[in-house]
Write a protein that holds these residues in place. Sequence first.
Motif, PDB file in Angstrom:
ATOM      1  N   ASP A  42       0.857  -1.175   0.000  1.00 38.90           N
ATOM      2  CA  ASP A  42       0.000   0.000   0.000  1.00 38.90           C
ATOM      3  C   ASP A  42       0.898   1.231   0.000  1.00 38.90           C
ATOM      4  N   LEU A  43       0.783   2.044  -1.033  1.00 34.27           N
ATOM      5  CA  LEU A  43       1.635   3.226  -1.157  1.00 34.27           C
ATOM      6  C   LEU A  43       1.035   4.460  -0.482  1.00 34.27           C
ATOM      7  N   GLY A  44      -0.104   4.269   0.178  1.00 34.72           N
ATOM      8  CA  GLY A  44      -0.796   5.419   0.751  1.00 34.72           C
ATOM      9  C   GLY A  44      -0.011   6.179   1.797  1.00 34.72           C
ATOM     10  N   GLY A  45       0.950   5.521   2.431  1.00 37.22           N
ATOM     11  CA  GLY A  45       1.740   6.208   3.450  1.00 37.22           C
ATOM     12  C   GLY A  45       2.911   6.992   2.919  1.00 37.22           C
ATOM     13  N   LEU A  46       3.225   6.850   1.625  1.00 36.25           N
ATOM     14  CA  LEU A  46       4.412   7.510   1.081  1.00 36.25           C
ATOM     15  C   LEU A  46       4.367   9.044   1.171  1.00 36.25           C
ATOM     16  N   PRO A  47       3.225   9.691   0.874  1.00 36.08           N
ATOM     17  CA  PRO A  47       3.242  11.166   0.918  1.00 36.08           C
ATOM     18  C   PRO A  47       3.610  11.750   2.276  1.00 36.08           C
ATOM     19  N   GLY A  48       3.358  11.030   3.359  1.00 30.94           N
ATOM     20  CA  GLY A  48       3.699  11.543   4.684  1.00 30.94           C
ATOM     21  C   GLY A  48       5.011  11.008   5.218  1.00 30.94           C
ATOM     22  N   THR A  49       5.801  10.380   4.364  1.00 33.43           N
ATOM     23  CA  THR A  49       7.047   9.773   4.811  1.00 33.43           C
ATOM     24  C   THR A  49       8.028  10.818   5.324  1.00 33.43           C
ATOM     25  N   ARG A  50       8.613  10.528   6.466  1.00 28.36           N
ATOM     26  CA  ARG A  50       9.654  11.391   7.022  1.00 28.36           C
ATOM     27  C   ARG A  50      11.009  10.716   6.826  1.00 28.36           C
ATOM     28  N   VAL A  51      12.016  11.514   6.536  1.00 29.09           N
ATOM     29  CA  VAL A  51      13.351  10.982   6.288  1.00 29.09           C
ATOM     30  C   VAL A  51      14.340  11.586   7.274  1.00 29.09           C
ATOM     31  N   ARG A  52      15.185  10.759   7.815  1.00 29.83           N
ATOM     32  CA  ARG A  52      16.255  11.211   8.717  1.00 29.83           C
ATOM     33  C   ARG A  52      17.583  10.953   8.015  1.00 29.83           C
ATOM     34  N   MET A 183      15.598  18.386  -4.390  1.00 25.31           N
ATOM     35  CA  MET A 183      16.816  17.853  -4.993  1.00 25.31           C
ATOM     36  C   MET A 183      18.026  18.027  -4.088  1.00 25.31           C
ATOM     37  N   GLY A 184      17.780  18.249  -2.797  1.00 28.61           N
ATOM     38  CA  GLY A 184      18.836  18.170  -1.801  1.00 28.61           C
ATOM     39  C   GLY A 184      18.973  16.724  -1.344  1.00 28.61           C
ATOM     40  N   VAL A 185      19.806  16.481  -0.359  1.00 28.23           N
ATOM     41  CA  VAL A 185      20.055  15.111   0.080  1.00 28.23           C
ATOM     42  C   VAL A 185      18.769  14.445   0.567  1.00 28.23           C
ATOM     43  N   ALA A 186      18.034  15.092   1.462  1.00 28.31           N
ATOM     44  CA  ALA A 186      16.819  14.490   2.013  1.00 28.31           C
ATOM     45  C   ALA A 186      15.798  14.219   0.911  1.00 28.31           C
ATOM     46  N   GLY A 187      15.654  15.161  -0.009  1.00 32.75           N
ATOM     47  CA  GLY A 187      14.696  14.986  -1.083  1.00 32.75           C
ATOM     48  C   GLY A 187      15.086  13.889  -2.050  1.00 32.75           C
ATOM     49  N   THR A 264      16.906   2.184   4.056  1.00 31.66           N
ATOM     50  CA  THR A 264      15.462   2.086   4.261  1.00 31.66           C
ATOM     51  C   THR A 264      15.074   2.369   5.708  1.00 31.66           C
ATOM     52  N   ALA A 265      15.999   2.132   6.637  1.00 32.91           N
ATOM     53  CA  ALA A 265      15.719   2.436   8.037  1.00 32.91           C
ATOM     54  C   ALA A 265      15.677   3.936   8.310  1.00 32.91           C
ATOM     55  N   SER A 266      16.056   4.735   7.331  1.00 35.92           N
ATOM     56  CA  SER A 266      16.048   6.192   7.496  1.00 35.92           C
ATOM     57  C   SER A 266      14.656   6.793   7.349  1.00 35.92           C
ATOM     58  N   PHE A 267      13.671   5.964   6.981  1.00 37.19           N
ATOM     59  CA  PHE A 267      12.343   6.484   6.641  1.00 37.19           C
ATOM     60  C   PHE A 267      11.277   5.983   7.609  1.00 37.19           C
ATOM     61  N   THR A 268      10.325   6.867   7.875  1.00 36.70           N
ATOM     62  CA  THR A 268       9.148   6.504   8.662  1.00 36.70           C
ATOM     63  C   THR A 268       7.922   6.927   7.862  1.00 36.70           C
ATOM     64  N   GLU A 269       7.125   5.933   7.453  1.00 39.45           N
ATOM     65  CA  GLU A 269       5.938   6.229   6.653  1.00 39.45           C
ATOM     66  C   GLU A 269       4.758   6.563   7.565  1.00 39.45           C
ATOM     67  N   GLU A 270       3.939   7.479   7.096  1.00 43.45           N
ATOM     68  CA  GLU A 270       2.714   7.826   7.801  1.00 43.45           C
ATOM     69  C   GLU A 270       1.701   6.719   7.588  1.00 43.45           C
ATOM     70  N   SER A 271       0.923   6.414   8.581  1.00 45.24           N
ATOM     71  CA  SER A 271      -0.088   5.366   8.435  1.00 45.24           C
ATOM     72  C   SER A 271      -1.085   5.772   7.364  1.00 45.24           C
ATOM     73  N   ALA A 272      -1.332   4.838   6.399  1.00 49.67           N
ATOM     74  CA  ALA A 272      -2.248   5.152   5.309  1.00 49.67           C
ATOM     75  C   ALA A 272      -3.681   5.157   5.807  1.00 49.67           C
TER      76      ALA A 272
END
Length: 272
Positions: A42-52, A183-187, A264-272
């Motif tokens: 389910d890709l629904g959580g991707l838009p709210g994904t946070r990256v560290r 287009m920076g590192v996080a993006g 992949t551990a750098s990301f936290t997806e928002e619950s879809a």
Amino acid sequence: MTAACPSAPRPARPSAGHPGLLALAQSYVDDAAARGELPRRDLGGLPGTRVRVDPEFCRTVARHFDRAPRRDLGPDLAARYRRFTEENLRHFALLAGAGIRVEPWRGPGQPYRGAADLVDRLARTGVLHVYLTRDGHGPDGPAPDHPLCAPSGVTVGGVPLLHNDIFRAVHDVFGHVMLGASMGVAGEFLAAYGHMAMYSPEVHPVVFTEQVSQICWFFHGPHLADRAGRWPRRGEPGWIPPSERPYPEQKLFPCPPGFLDRFTASFTEESA
């Protein structure tokens, strides 16, 4: 490398993303999963994904890239690249259905000032300009012995596209535009992570090498450290603006064990 290096680091999200593209990507993943080609997701959580972004991890990746041999292409990696180019062509075929017309960039410099400009102009015009590999691909231009520099079989506007041109187009759309990623590192991390959802797991290491490793080298490579072993920040002596930095060499080598998991551990997806 998928795209020309950005002019400056920016926040991870210059815009809210593109829900229509997310729906298209979900349909693609669902169809591929039904054929047993991709895991169901389910890709629904991707838009709210946070990256560290961990600078030390970036520097570790950059050092490995810097020391890696120019070519270490065994049968397993060659097969992964073949699969990668096949899947990129499938992603590229989705663009017309999304109302996106791809055009080779024929102007001077880069076609976009950054991700926000890319998102805005694509929304207004429906045209995606692709900065051609022949105009910018590592320090020495396209490498004939690199799988992504082979002809893709696709011709647009009378210009035959290489596989790397195809990758640049789909990365921009299903990475930057779909998620509103900068287009920076996080993006760039976010764009790679989101687009990986459309790839089979066997080619994820290729995406890491072709995108993440090169971004790490560009922003955190050992060539940017000063004599004291520090990476100067903007405004400090020795800091090199991104516009003056070299492109990474187009290397071919297997993704080291553990790198992809740490990424992949750098990301936290928002619950879809």
